[in-house]
Design a protein around this motif. Sequence first.
Motif, mmCIF file in Angstrom:
data_model
loop_
_atom_site.group_PDB
_atom_site.id
_atom_site.type_symbol
_atom_site.label_atom_id
_atom_site.label_comp_id
_atom_site.label_asym_id
_atom_site.label_seq_id
_atom_site.Cartn_x
_atom_site.Cartn_y
_atom_site.Cartn_z
ATOM 1 N N PHE A 33 0.837 -1.117 0.066
ATOM 2 C CA PHE A 33 -0.102 0.033 0.028
ATOM 3 C C PHE A 33 0.888 1.306 -0.166
ATOM 4 N N TYR A 35 0.275 5.357 1.003
ATOM 5 C CA TYR A 35 -0.498 6.337 1.613
ATOM 6 C C TYR A 35 0.062 7.746 1.567
ATOM 7 N N GLN A 37 0.256 11.276 3.633
ATOM 8 C CA GLN A 37 0.115 12.092 4.699
ATOM 9 C C GLN A 37 0.605 13.466 4.874
ATOM 10 N N GLY A 40 0.299 16.712 10.284
ATOM 11 C CA GLY A 40 -0.814 17.014 11.138
ATOM 12 C C GLY A 40 -2.117 16.381 10.709
ATOM 13 N N GLU A 41 -2.109 15.572 9.760
ATOM 14 C CA GLU A 41 -3.386 14.773 9.242
ATOM 15 C C GLU A 41 -3.193 13.272 9.381
ATOM 16 N N ALA A 42 -4.204 12.417 9.213
ATOM 17 C CA ALA A 42 -4.133 11.050 9.089
ATOM 18 C C ALA A 42 -3.900 10.691 7.711
ATOM 19 N N PRO A 43 -3.220 9.633 7.608
ATOM 20 C CA PRO A 43 -2.776 9.249 6.092
ATOM 21 C C PRO A 43 -4.169 8.831 5.328
ATOM 22 N N PHE A 45 -5.275 6.700 1.575
ATOM 23 C CA PHE A 45 -4.984 5.895 0.831
ATOM 24 C C PHE A 45 -4.642 6.098 -0.513
ATOM 25 N N TYR A 48 -3.006 0.304 -3.904
ATOM 26 C CA TYR A 48 -2.794 -0.876 -3.688
ATOM 27 C C TYR A 48 -2.010 -1.931 -4.766
ATOM 28 N N LEU A 87 3.843 7.000 2.657
ATOM 29 C CA LEU A 87 4.192 6.065 3.582
ATOM 30 C C LEU A 87 3.782 4.684 2.523
ATOM 31 N N LEU A 97 -0.680 -4.594 8.797
ATOM 32 C CA LEU A 97 0.146 -3.299 7.671
ATOM 33 C C LEU A 97 1.609 -3.304 8.721
ATOM 34 N N TRP A 99 4.924 -0.746 8.391
ATOM 35 C CA TRP A 99 4.906 0.442 7.750
ATOM 36 C C TRP A 99 6.298 0.815 7.677
ATOM 37 N N GLY A 100 6.730 1.739 6.494
ATOM 38 C CA GLY A 100 7.934 2.298 6.310
ATOM 39 C C GLY A 100 7.838 3.708 7.230
ATOM 40 N N ALA A 101 8.997 4.204 7.234
ATOM 41 C CA ALA A 101 9.117 5.407 8.021
ATOM 42 C C ALA A 101 8.475 6.617 7.034
ATOM 43 N N GLY A 102 8.319 6.377 6.030
ATOM 44 C CA GLY A 102 7.968 7.403 5.108
ATOM 45 C C GLY A 102 8.794 8.413 4.405
ATOM 46 N N TYR B 36 -2.692 3.519 16.339
ATOM 47 C CA TYR B 36 -1.566 4.077 16.185
ATOM 48 C C TYR B 36 -1.166 5.383 17.001
ATOM 49 N N SER B 43 7.201 8.002 11.852
ATOM 50 C CA SER B 43 6.120 7.240 11.031
ATOM 51 C C SER B 43 5.249 6.938 12.083
ATOM 52 N N PHE B 91 0.004 12.200 18.736
ATOM 53 C CA PHE B 91 -1.201 12.068 17.693
ATOM 54 C C PHE B 91 -1.561 10.729 17.617
ATOM 55 N N ILE B 93 -4.212 7.734 16.116
ATOM 56 C CA ILE B 93 -4.825 7.378 14.938
ATOM 57 C C ILE B 93 -5.418 6.014 14.945
ATOM 58 N N PHE B 108 -8.369 5.283 7.495
ATOM 59 C CA PHE B 108 -7.929 6.012 8.686
ATOM 60 C C PHE B 108 -9.006 7.123 9.601
ATOM 61 N N GLY B 109 -9.038 7.120 10.523
ATOM 62 C CA GLY B 109 -9.794 8.138 11.351
ATOM 63 C C GLY B 109 -8.988 9.447 11.326
ATOM 64 N N SER B 110 -9.340 10.403 11.461
ATOM 65 C CA SER B 110 -8.956 11.986 11.286
ATOM 66 C C SER B 110 -7.707 12.089 12.570
ATOM 67 N N ARG B 113 -5.159 14.579 18.446
ATOM 68 C CA ARG B 113 -4.125 15.402 18.956
ATOM 69 C C ARG B 113 -4.027 15.488 20.370
#
Lengths: 109, 117
Positions: A33, A35, A37, A40-43, A45, A48, A87, A97, A99-102, B36, B43, B91, B93, B108-110, B113
Motif C-alpha cells: 500500500f 499512503y 500524509q 498533522g493529518e491522518a494518512p 489511501f 494497492y 508511506l 500493515l 509501515w515504512g518510516a515515510g 497507532y 512514522s 497524535f 490514529i 484512517f480516522g482523522s 491530537r
Amino acid sequence: GQNIDQPTEMTATEGAIVQINCTYQTSGFNGLFWYQQHAGEAPTFLSYNVLDGLEEKGRFSSFLSRSKGYSYLLLKELQMKDSASYLCAVGDSNYQLIWGAGTKLIIKP
Amino acid sequence: GAVVSQHPSRVICKSGTSVKIECRSLDFQATTMFWYRQFPKQSLMLMATSNEGSKATYEQGVEKDKFLINHASLTLSTLTVTSAHPEDSSFYICSAREPDRVALGYTFGSGTRLTVV
C-alpha cells in the motif's frame, strides 16, 4: 525480521516527475500500500498492488515486483499540494500493515 | 467508500487524568481496528490491534494497563489513556478496513491530537 526501507526525504520541482522507492522484507505478503500524509493529518489511501506490474491512477502510479521485494510510487505533473509524506506499507500474513518510516516530499516552485 | 470517524480531534488534559478516544466505522462493520501513535516527524507506530468481542493484542513495549482498548461492537473501538503524563502527548490514529475488500486499503480516522499538561 521485517523491514521496509524508503528514502527519508526527496525534493522535486513543480510540474516535474518524481519516483519514490520502497523495498521490503516481510513474513508473508498480502499486498503493498501507498499512503499520503499531510502534516498533522491522518494518512489517506493512494494505491494497492498485490500482483507484479504497474497500476495507474491519474497522476499517480504504483509499481510492484514481488520477486525483488520492490515497489515505487510515481507522481507526475507535480503540484505544490503534493508536498507531503508518502508511506509505504506491506500487509503481512495476518493482513497487519508493516509501515515504512515515510518519505517526506518537498515540492519547489 | 469506507469512512472511519474519530473523536475528539484535539484534547488537552491534566497529568494524571484519563482520556477516551472513540473510533467508529460509519458504513461498514469492522471486526478489527488498529490503534497507532505518531510522534512529530516520525512514522506511524502500531500500538495495538483491537478485535471485536475479545481482548486487544498489544505491541511490544505498549502498556496494556495504561492504554485500555475496548471493542464492544462491530462499529466502535475506544482507546483510553489512563493516568496520562506529558510524554503521552502525541497524535493517536485509528484505522480499519472493510472485510474482504483489501484492495480498498485501510481507512484512517482523522486522528486525535492529545496534549497532556
